[in-house]
Motif scaffolding. Sequence first.
Motif, PDB file in Angstrom:
ATOM      1  N   LYS A  44       0.840  -1.214   0.001  1.00  0.00           N
ATOM      2  CA  LYS A  44       0.107  -0.103   0.006  1.00  0.00           C
ATOM      3  C   LYS A  44       0.846   1.229   0.071  1.00  0.00           C
ATOM      4  O   LYS A  44       0.389   2.374   0.498  1.00  0.00           O
ATOM      5  CB  LYS A  44      -0.941   0.112   1.285  1.00  0.00           C
ATOM      6  CG  LYS A  44      -1.717  -1.276   1.313  1.00  0.00           C
ATOM      7  CD  LYS A  44      -2.808  -1.614   0.030  1.00  0.00           C
ATOM      8  CE  LYS A  44      -3.661  -2.874   0.277  1.00  0.00           C
ATOM      9  NZ  LYS A  44      -4.030  -3.307  -1.103  1.00  0.00           N
ATOM     10  N   VAL A  45       2.061   1.244  -0.646  1.00  0.00           N
ATOM     11  CA  VAL A  45       2.827   2.217  -0.891  1.00  0.00           C
ATOM     12  C   VAL A  45       3.551   2.327  -2.159  1.00  0.00           C
ATOM     13  O   VAL A  45       3.489   0.923  -2.733  1.00  0.00           O
ATOM     14  CB  VAL A  45       4.062   2.616   0.234  1.00  0.00           C
ATOM     15  CG1 VAL A  45       3.483   2.779   1.781  1.00  0.00           C
ATOM     16  CG2 VAL A  45       4.950   1.273   0.174  1.00  0.00           C
ATOM     17  N   PRO A  46       3.787   3.365  -2.795  1.00  0.00           N
ATOM     18  CA  PRO A  46       4.261   3.064  -4.163  1.00  0.00           C
ATOM     19  C   PRO A  46       5.794   2.491  -4.348  1.00  0.00           C
ATOM     20  O   PRO A  46       6.497   2.550  -3.320  1.00  0.00           O
ATOM     21  CB  PRO A  46       4.306   4.582  -4.660  1.00  0.00           C
ATOM     22  CG  PRO A  46       4.535   5.306  -3.583  1.00  0.00           C
ATOM     23  CD  PRO A  46       3.790   4.762  -2.400  1.00  0.00           C
ATOM     24  N   ALA A  47       5.946   1.717  -5.594  1.00  0.00           N
ATOM     25  CA  ALA A  47       7.173   1.216  -5.731  1.00  0.00           C
ATOM     26  C   ALA A  47       7.898   2.389  -6.617  1.00  0.00           C
ATOM     27  O   ALA A  47       7.440   3.298  -6.998  1.00  0.00           O
ATOM     28  CB  ALA A  47       6.980   0.087  -6.651  1.00  0.00           C
ATOM     29  N   TYR A 100       2.372   5.313 -14.856  1.00  0.00           N
ATOM     30  CA  TYR A 100       2.405   4.497 -13.860  1.00  0.00           C
ATOM     31  C   TYR A 100       1.872   5.334 -12.461  1.00  0.00           C
ATOM     32  O   TYR A 100       1.463   4.079 -11.418  1.00  0.00           O
ATOM     33  CB  TYR A 100       3.612   3.691 -13.547  1.00  0.00           C
ATOM     34  CG  TYR A 100       3.918   2.944 -14.450  1.00  0.00           C
ATOM     35  CD1 TYR A 100       5.368   2.510 -14.942  1.00  0.00           C
ATOM     36  CD2 TYR A 100       3.054   2.289 -15.249  1.00  0.00           C
ATOM     37  CE1 TYR A 100       5.656   1.648 -15.803  1.00  0.00           C
ATOM     38  CE2 TYR A 100       3.567   1.319 -16.202  1.00  0.00           C
ATOM     39  CZ  TYR A 100       4.614   1.127 -16.473  1.00  0.00           C
ATOM     40  OH  TYR A 100       5.068   0.084 -17.629  1.00  0.00           O
ATOM     41  N   ALA A 101       1.700   6.365 -12.227  1.00  0.00           N
ATOM     42  CA  ALA A 101       1.241   7.061 -11.021  1.00  0.00           C
ATOM     43  C   ALA A 101      -0.136   6.632 -10.682  1.00  0.00           C
ATOM     44  O   ALA A 101      -1.062   6.478 -11.741  1.00  0.00           O
ATOM     45  CB  ALA A 101       1.314   8.666 -11.040  1.00  0.00           C
ATOM     46  N   PRO A 102      -0.614   6.421  -9.663  1.00  0.00           N
ATOM     47  CA  PRO A 102       0.136   6.664  -8.313  1.00  0.00           C
ATOM     48  C   PRO A 102       0.917   5.043  -7.921  1.00  0.00           C
ATOM     49  O   PRO A 102       1.408   5.406  -6.629  1.00  0.00           O
ATOM     50  CB  PRO A 102      -0.888   7.187  -7.359  1.00  0.00           C
ATOM     51  CG  PRO A 102      -2.395   6.036  -7.864  1.00  0.00           C
ATOM     52  CD  PRO A 102      -2.113   6.178  -9.255  1.00  0.00           C
ATOM     53  N   ASN A 103       0.752   4.327  -8.519  1.00  0.00           N
ATOM     54  CA  ASN A 103       1.322   2.989  -7.938  1.00  0.00           C
ATOM     55  C   ASN A 103       2.743   2.811  -8.017  1.00  0.00           C
ATOM     56  O   ASN A 103       3.563   2.274  -7.216  1.00  0.00           O
ATOM     57  CB  ASN A 103       0.768   1.975  -8.826  1.00  0.00           C
ATOM     58  CG  ASN A 103      -0.784   1.857  -8.841  1.00  0.00           C
ATOM     59  OD1 ASN A 103      -1.490   1.999  -7.850  1.00  0.00           O
ATOM     60  ND2 ASN A 103      -1.287   1.514  -9.811  1.00  0.00           N
ATOM     61  N   ILE A 121      19.501   8.106  -4.005  1.00  0.00           N
ATOM     62  CA  ILE A 121      18.478   7.056  -4.196  1.00  0.00           C
ATOM     63  C   ILE A 121      17.656   6.759  -2.957  1.00  0.00           C
ATOM     64  O   ILE A 121      16.495   6.486  -2.965  1.00  0.00           O
ATOM     65  CB  ILE A 121      19.094   5.761  -4.895  1.00  0.00           C
ATOM     66  CG1 ILE A 121      19.490   6.010  -6.068  1.00  0.00           C
ATOM     67  CG2 ILE A 121      18.209   4.538  -4.913  1.00  0.00           C
ATOM     68  CD1 ILE A 121      20.269   5.065  -7.098  1.00  0.00           C
ATOM     69  N   ASP A 122      18.195   6.615  -1.981  1.00  0.00           N
ATOM     70  CA  ASP A 122      17.627   6.543  -0.490  1.00  0.00           C
ATOM     71  C   ASP A 122      16.480   7.644  -0.396  1.00  0.00           C
ATOM     72  O   ASP A 122      15.327   7.342   0.041  1.00  0.00           O
ATOM     73  CB  ASP A 122      18.579   6.519   0.672  1.00  0.00           C
ATOM     74  CG  ASP A 122      19.174   5.059   1.026  1.00  0.00           C
ATOM     75  OD1 ASP A 122      20.176   5.312   1.893  1.00  0.00           O
ATOM     76  OD2 ASP A 122      18.702   4.295   0.323  1.00  0.00           O
ATOM     77  N   LEU A 123      16.936   8.814  -0.768  1.00  0.00           N
ATOM     78  CA  LEU A 123      15.914   9.947  -0.681  1.00  0.00           C
ATOM     79  C   LEU A 123      14.589   9.756  -1.513  1.00  0.00           C
ATOM     80  O   LEU A 123      13.513   9.609  -0.951  1.00  0.00           O
ATOM     81  CB  LEU A 123      16.608  11.262  -1.025  1.00  0.00           C
ATOM     82  CG  LEU A 123      15.511  12.435  -1.291  1.00  0.00           C
ATOM     83  CD1 LEU A 123      14.711  12.966   0.098  1.00  0.00           C
ATOM     84  CD2 LEU A 123      16.190  13.531  -2.147  1.00  0.00           C
ATOM     85  N   LEU A 124      14.808   9.249  -2.559  1.00  0.00           N
ATOM     86  CA  LEU A 124      13.724   9.078  -3.759  1.00  0.00           C
ATOM     87  C   LEU A 124      12.850   7.672  -3.030  1.00  0.00           C
ATOM     88  O   LEU A 124      11.678   7.849  -3.149  1.00  0.00           O
ATOM     89  CB  LEU A 124      14.382   8.757  -5.100  1.00  0.00           C
ATOM     90  CG  LEU A 124      14.847  10.010  -5.704  1.00  0.00           C
ATOM     91  CD1 LEU A 124      15.408   9.483  -6.993  1.00  0.00           C
ATOM     92  CD2 LEU A 124      13.842  11.204  -5.909  1.00  0.00           C
ATOM     93  N   HIS A 172       7.156   9.232  -0.554  1.00  0.00           N
ATOM     94  CA  HIS A 172       5.737   8.724  -1.072  1.00  0.00           C
ATOM     95  C   HIS A 172       5.400   9.947  -2.235  1.00  0.00           C
ATOM     96  O   HIS A 172       4.032   9.617  -2.832  1.00  0.00           O
ATOM     97  CB  HIS A 172       4.803   8.425  -0.229  1.00  0.00           C
ATOM     98  CG  HIS A 172       5.381   7.525   0.600  1.00  0.00           C
ATOM     99  ND1 HIS A 172       4.487   7.073   1.899  1.00  0.00           N
ATOM    100  CD2 HIS A 172       6.274   6.375   0.696  1.00  0.00           C
ATOM    101  CE1 HIS A 172       5.226   5.742   2.383  1.00  0.00           C
ATOM    102  NE2 HIS A 172       6.290   5.498   1.686  1.00  0.00           N
ATOM    103  N   TYR A 173       5.931  10.869  -2.603  1.00  0.00           N
ATOM    104  CA  TYR A 173       5.362  11.913  -3.269  1.00  0.00           C
ATOM    105  C   TYR A 173       6.227  12.544  -4.716  1.00  0.00           C
ATOM    106  O   TYR A 173       5.587  12.842  -5.619  1.00  0.00           O
ATOM    107  CB  TYR A 173       5.321  13.157  -2.301  1.00  0.00           C
ATOM    108  CG  TYR A 173       4.330  14.463  -2.742  1.00  0.00           C
ATOM    109  CD1 TYR A 173       4.635  15.523  -2.755  1.00  0.00           C
ATOM    110  CD2 TYR A 173       3.168  14.027  -3.229  1.00  0.00           C
ATOM    111  CE1 TYR A 173       4.073  16.682  -3.052  1.00  0.00           C
ATOM    112  CE2 TYR A 173       2.072  15.130  -3.656  1.00  0.00           C
ATOM    113  CZ  TYR A 173       2.520  16.442  -3.486  1.00  0.00           C
ATOM    114  OH  TYR A 173       1.733  17.322  -3.955  1.00  0.00           O
TER     115      TYR A 173
END
Length: 239
Positions: free
Chosen positions: A128-131, A169-172, A216-219, A223-224
């Motif tokens: 339930k969070v984006p990949a 692909y948003a929001p998945n 990459i950790d930041l990204l 979730h936005y």
Amino acid sequence: MTSPILITGAGQRIGLALAQHYIAQGQAVIITYRTRHNAVDKLEQLGAVCIYADFSTDDGISAFINTLKEHTKSLRAVVHNASSWDCEANNPDFAVLFDNMMRIHAKTPYLINLMCAELLINYQQSEKVPADIIHLTDYVVETGSPKHLAYAASKAALDNLTKSFSAKYAPNIKVNSVAPSLIIFNEHDDEQYRAKTLKKSLMGIEPGCQEIINSIDLLLQSHYITGRSLPVDGGRHLK
Ligand SMILES: NC(=O)C1=CN([C@@H]2O[C@H](COP(=O)(O)OP(=O)(O)OC[C@H]3O[C@@H](n4cnc5c(N)ncnc54)[C@H](OP(=O)(O)O)[C@@H]3O)[C@@H](O)[C@H]2O)C=CC1
Ligand SMILES: Nc1nc2c(c(=O)[nH]1)N=C([C@H](O)[C@@H](O)CO)CN2
């Protein structure tokens, strides 16, 4: 196995550092390698799934995608790192160089993103969070490069795919670029080249792989943020 992070071209340098970082965090990792560097054996011993992949042909890309799907039904993220920093001076056949640059930097991410989206969506539907999809582009997307024309054009194509795939692909799934300039030199870089290159940025340093890991950790933690390019270039644009 938790949903792995896929890192392409992770047998050495930045991709290897990324794989080592995520393994150390207890994150499942799948890498691709073309040359079986000793480091690949070590990653395998640490639990990484290491898949041979040569993206220099369409069949090689397809073969990898099929093998990937035999290993996992979901993916936390895909990091498109595999790359060839080739140039016109080393390639008299410009048509072959252009095709090679476009295939590794644009066609390979394009096909993997389209053919493996289901794996990323499976992660999102489970957690339930984006990949995430992350494209390693290059500062020269902004400026072009008179010595790496086909390379720069292919990285610009990858940057454009970031925009298209983020909307598709948003929001998945979030899709972003990381656009480095100098991160780490190559062993064959001589002192004259190193000194000249260090002067191209405001910070004037060879920052090392941790800068890309941090980006990459930041990204991955956001979730936005999507459809964006994160510049990691030491202020080169203001020199
Ligand atoms: N290093 C830097 O300072 C900068 C890096 N970048 C970008 O960051 C990313 C990582 O850079 P870096 O670590 O230097 O990358 P490398 O030049 O070390 O290449 C990474 C890997 O890509 C693999 N690869 C190349 N061509 C193919 C192919 N046809 N099929 C399969 N694998 C292939 C190589 O495999 P093999 O081991 O077999 O050769 C290599 O291990 C790249 O996308 C790069 O463009 C951008 C700006 C600066
Ligand atoms: N695949 C690669 N791409 C790039 C590399 C590299 O070593 N492998 N290196 C650079 C340079 O560091 C450049 O950013 C500064 O001269 C660019 N891309």
